[in-house]
Design a protein around this motif. Structure first.
Motif, PDB file in Angstrom:
ATOM      1  N   ARG A  92      16.758  31.609  40.642  1.00 30.14           N
ATOM      2  CA  ARG A  92      18.023  31.776  39.919  1.00 30.14           C
ATOM      3  C   ARG A  92      18.557  33.186  40.100  1.00 30.14           C
ATOM      4  NH1 ARG A  92      20.093  33.822  35.503  1.00 30.14           N
ATOM      5  NH2 ARG A  92      18.133  34.723  34.785  1.00 30.14           N
ATOM      6  N   LEU A  93      17.666  34.170  40.013  1.00 31.20           N
ATOM      7  CA  LEU A  93      18.089  35.549  40.174  1.00 31.20           C
ATOM      8  C   LEU A  93      18.564  35.817  41.593  1.00 31.20           C
ATOM      9  CD1 LEU A  93      15.259  37.331  38.154  1.00 31.20           C
ATOM     10  CD2 LEU A  93      17.601  36.859  37.430  1.00 31.20           C
ATOM     11  N   ALA A  94      17.876  35.229  42.561  1.00 33.96           N
ATOM     12  CA  ALA A  94      18.295  35.402  43.956  1.00 33.96           C
ATOM     13  C   ALA A  94      19.681  34.812  44.169  1.00 33.96           C
ATOM     14  CB  ALA A  94      17.279  34.743  44.889  1.00 33.96           C
ATOM     15  N   SER A  95      19.952  33.702  43.511  1.00 29.73           N
ATOM     16  CA  SER A  95      21.268  33.070  43.624  1.00 29.73           C
ATOM     17  C   SER A  95      22.346  33.971  43.038  1.00 29.73           C
ATOM     18  CB  SER A  95      21.250  31.715  42.910  1.00 29.73           C
ATOM     19  OG  SER A  95      22.524  31.106  42.952  1.00 29.73           O
ATOM     20  N   GLU A  96      22.015  34.671  41.969  1.00 30.86           N
ATOM     21  CA  GLU A  96      22.993  35.570  41.354  1.00 30.86           C
ATOM     22  C   GLU A  96      23.183  36.829  42.201  1.00 30.86           C
ATOM     23  OE1 GLU A  96      23.656  38.218  37.272  1.00 30.86           O
ATOM     24  OE2 GLU A  96      22.084  36.692  37.353  1.00 30.86           O
ATOM     25  N   LEU A  97      22.098  37.330  42.771  1.00 31.46           N
ATOM     26  CA  LEU A  97      22.193  38.564  43.544  1.00 31.46           C
ATOM     27  C   LEU A  97      22.967  38.380  44.856  1.00 31.46           C
ATOM     28  CD1 LEU A  97      18.616  40.041  43.061  1.00 31.46           C
ATOM     29  CD2 LEU A  97      20.749  40.874  42.089  1.00 31.46           C
ATOM     30  N   LYS A  98      22.849  37.205  45.433  1.00 31.17           N
ATOM     31  CA  LYS A  98      23.550  36.904  46.701  1.00 31.17           C
ATOM     32  C   LYS A  98      23.192  37.954  47.752  1.00 31.17           C
ATOM     33  CE  LYS A  98      27.380  34.665  44.241  1.00 31.17           C
ATOM     34  NZ  LYS A  98      26.898  33.315  44.472  1.00 31.17           N
ATOM     35  N   GLY A  99      24.206  38.686  48.262  1.00 36.04           N
ATOM     36  CA  GLY A  99      23.974  39.639  49.348  1.00 36.04           C
ATOM     37  C   GLY A  99      23.066  40.782  48.983  1.00 36.04           C
ATOM     38  N   LEU A 100      22.882  41.033  47.700  1.00 37.32           N
ATOM     39  CA  LEU A 100      21.993  42.119  47.281  1.00 37.32           C
ATOM     40  C   LEU A 100      20.533  41.815  47.592  1.00 37.32           C
ATOM     41  CD1 LEU A 100      23.574  43.109  43.846  1.00 37.32           C
ATOM     42  CD2 LEU A 100      23.817  44.263  46.046  1.00 37.32           C
ATOM     43  N   MET A 101      20.244  40.558  47.927  1.00 34.12           N
ATOM     44  CA  MET A 101      18.877  40.220  48.319  1.00 34.12           C
ATOM     45  C   MET A 101      18.482  40.912  49.617  1.00 34.12           C
ATOM     46  SD  MET A 101      17.402  38.449  46.041  1.00 34.12           S
ATOM     47  CE  MET A 101      15.970  37.865  46.969  1.00 34.12           C
ATOM     48  N   ALA A 102      19.440  41.522  50.277  1.00 37.42           N
ATOM     49  CA  ALA A 102      19.120  42.318  51.472  1.00 37.42           C
ATOM     50  C   ALA A 102      18.282  43.537  51.103  1.00 37.42           C
ATOM     51  CB  ALA A 102      20.405  42.753  52.176  1.00 37.42           C
ATOM     52  N   ALA A 103      18.093  43.761  49.822  1.00 33.70           N
ATOM     53  CA  ALA A 103      17.207  44.841  49.384  1.00 33.70           C
ATOM     54  C   ALA A 103      15.787  44.630  49.873  1.00 33.70           C
ATOM     55  CB  ALA A 103      17.224  44.942  47.860  1.00 33.70           C
ATOM     56  N   HIS A 104      15.493  43.402  50.358  1.00 29.98           N
ATOM     57  CA  HIS A 104      14.179  43.119  50.945  1.00 29.98           C
ATOM     58  C   HIS A 104      13.944  43.921  52.229  1.00 29.98           C
ATOM     59  CE1 HIS A 104      12.354  40.125  48.443  1.00 29.98           C
ATOM     60  NE2 HIS A 104      13.443  39.383  48.422  1.00 29.98           N
ATOM     61  N   ALA A 105      15.008  44.507  52.773  1.00 28.54           N
ATOM     62  CA  ALA A 105      14.869  45.243  54.035  1.00 28.54           C
ATOM     63  C   ALA A 105      13.845  46.358  53.890  1.00 28.54           C
ATOM     64  CB  ALA A 105      16.224  45.815  54.453  1.00 28.54           C
ATOM     65  N   ASN A 106      13.142  46.665  54.983  1.00 30.10           N
ATOM     66  CA  ASN A 106      12.117  47.703  54.911  1.00 30.10           C
ATOM     67  C   ASN A 106      12.769  49.084  54.760  1.00 30.10           C
ATOM     68  OD1 ASN A 106      12.620  48.960  57.616  1.00 30.10           O
ATOM     69  ND2 ASN A 106      11.989  46.941  58.342  1.00 30.10           N
ATOM     70  N   SER A 117      27.720  48.814  56.020  1.00 28.65           N
ATOM     71  CA  SER A 117      27.075  47.501  56.033  1.00 28.65           C
ATOM     72  C   SER A 117      26.507  47.177  54.654  1.00 28.65           C
ATOM     73  CB  SER A 117      25.948  47.473  57.073  1.00 28.65           C
ATOM     74  OG  SER A 117      24.900  48.356  56.680  1.00 28.65           O
ATOM     75  N   GLN A 118      26.132  45.927  54.461  1.00 26.13           N
ATOM     76  CA  GLN A 118      25.563  45.536  53.166  1.00 26.13           C
ATOM     77  C   GLN A 118      24.272  46.288  52.896  1.00 26.13           C
ATOM     78  OE1 GLN A 118      26.825  43.785  50.746  1.00 26.13           O
ATOM     79  NE2 GLN A 118      25.002  43.976  49.478  1.00 26.13           N
ATOM     80  N   VAL A 119      23.415  46.393  53.915  1.00 27.68           N
ATOM     81  CA  VAL A 119      22.169  47.134  53.743  1.00 27.68           C
ATOM     82  C   VAL A 119      22.465  48.603  53.470  1.00 27.68           C
ATOM     83  CG1 VAL A 119      20.024  47.830  54.854  1.00 27.68           C
ATOM     84  CG2 VAL A 119      20.859  45.520  55.167  1.00 27.68           C
ATOM     85  N   GLY A 120      23.490  49.127  54.129  1.00 26.06           N
ATOM     86  CA  GLY A 120      23.865  50.521  53.907  1.00 26.06           C
ATOM     87  C   GLY A 120      24.369  50.758  52.495  1.00 26.06           C
ATOM     88  N   ARG A 121      25.149  49.834  51.963  1.00 31.21           N
ATOM     89  CA  ARG A 121      25.643  49.974  50.594  1.00 31.21           C
ATOM     90  C   ARG A 121      24.488  49.888  49.591  1.00 31.21           C
ATOM     91  NH1 ARG A 121      30.000  47.009  52.934  1.00 31.21           N
ATOM     92  NH2 ARG A 121      29.021  45.009  52.415  1.00 31.21           N
ATOM     93  N   ILE A 122      23.522  49.045  49.902  1.00 29.55           N
ATOM     94  CA  ILE A 122      22.334  48.952  49.041  1.00 29.55           C
ATOM     95  C   ILE A 122      21.545  50.257  49.092  1.00 29.55           C
ATOM     96  CG2 ILE A 122      20.092  47.810  48.797  1.00 29.55           C
ATOM     97  CD1 ILE A 122      21.451  45.213  49.667  1.00 29.55           C
ATOM     98  N   ALA A 123      21.461  50.858  50.294  1.00 29.38           N
ATOM     99  CA  ALA A 123      20.749  52.133  50.438  1.00 29.38           C
ATOM    100  C   ALA A 123      21.430  53.233  49.630  1.00 29.38           C
ATOM    101  CB  ALA A 123      20.676  52.524  51.909  1.00 29.38           C
TER     102      ALA A 123
END
Length: 258
Positions: A92-106, A117-123
């Motif tokens: 459920r949380l993954a569904s809410e996070l959507k693109g923020l799940m890219a936080a899984h990146a190393n 990029s999405q990963v860059g914005r998360i960084a």
């Protein structure tokens, strides 16, 4: 004549086997009836008693009951296997996070990501969050330092039983340099003065920490507010303007190791 002879022979035979006649036909008829009834009851259902007893007693009725239960069990298992499993909290949380799940990146991917990029914005959010954490840690350190200074000052003042340095200096000034005991008295007062000055220096240091703490903490708290604002802006950018629930935000931060 022939007829009379036959009748006489039959009468003689009856006298000979008469005592056995009631037993043999009775036993034979009972066996035959039982066998016949059993066949009818088991095979075609002609005998009401046989059929009723067979159903009530067991074998067949019991077998049907077992078969029905087994069939019901199979249907139940099959339905359970084909039904979709309930969505987990993580899903459920993954569904809410959507693109923020890219936080899984190393971590290296986060460090090298394009800021657009999405990963860059998360960084960028992660860096802003770390800055907030650091600012809050500074406030906490100042508070702990002030609390420790207060405790140390109380302990220092409770342990010191000597006079003030001013009182000791006054006594030193009154010493008679021509007296034979001058050197001994001066040495004792100098030792007392050293202990007093050491006490007073530490007392002043601790009191200064206590006195300056409120202003320093207030200044540090302003830095926290600033960092929190930048962190919030970075989060909104990373989420595409969506406000996350507390649970989703906590999970997102956990993915980033915050």
């Amino acid at each position: 004549m022939k007829m009379r002879t036959l009748m006489a022979a039959a009468a003689t035979a009856a006298l000979i086997i008469g005592p056995l006649s009631p037993i043999t036909p009775f036993v034979g008829a009972g066996s035959a009836y039982a066998k016949g009834g059993g066949d009818k009851g088991g095979g075609g259902g002609g005998g009401g008693g046989g059929k009723s007893e067979s159903k009530g007693g067991g074998g067949k009725s019991s077998s049907k009951g077992g078969g029905a239960s087994k069939g019901a069990t199979k249907r139940s298992v099959s339905k359970a296997e084909t039904a979709p499993p309930p969505r987990s909290e993580q899903g459920r949380l993954a569904s809410e996070l959507k693109g923020l799940m890219a936080a899984h990146a190393n971590p290296r991917a986060l460090e090298r990501a394009n800021p657009g990029s999405q990963v860059g914005r998360i960084a960028l959010y992660r860096d802003a969050a770390l800055a907030t954490i650091e600012a809050k840690a500074a406030v906490e350190a100042l508070e702990q330092e002030a609390a420790k200074a207060a405790d140390d000052l109380a302990a220092l003042e409770a342990a010191y039983t000597g006079r003030s340095s001013a009182d000791i200096l006054a006594d030193i000034a009154l010493l008679d340099e021509e007296s034979d005991s001058y050197e001994a008295e001066k040495a004792a007062l100098d030792a007392e003065l050293a202990a007093a000055e050491s006490f007073e220096a530490e007392q002043l240091r601790l009191q200064t920490v206590i006195d300056e703490a409120p202003a320093k903490i207030e200044e540090a708290e302003l830095v926290v507010e600033e960092k929190e604002g930048l962190e919030g802006d970075a989060l909104m950018t990373a989420s595409g303007g969506r406000t996350l629930s507390d649970e989703a935000l906590a999970y997102f931060r956990e993915l980033l190791g915050l």
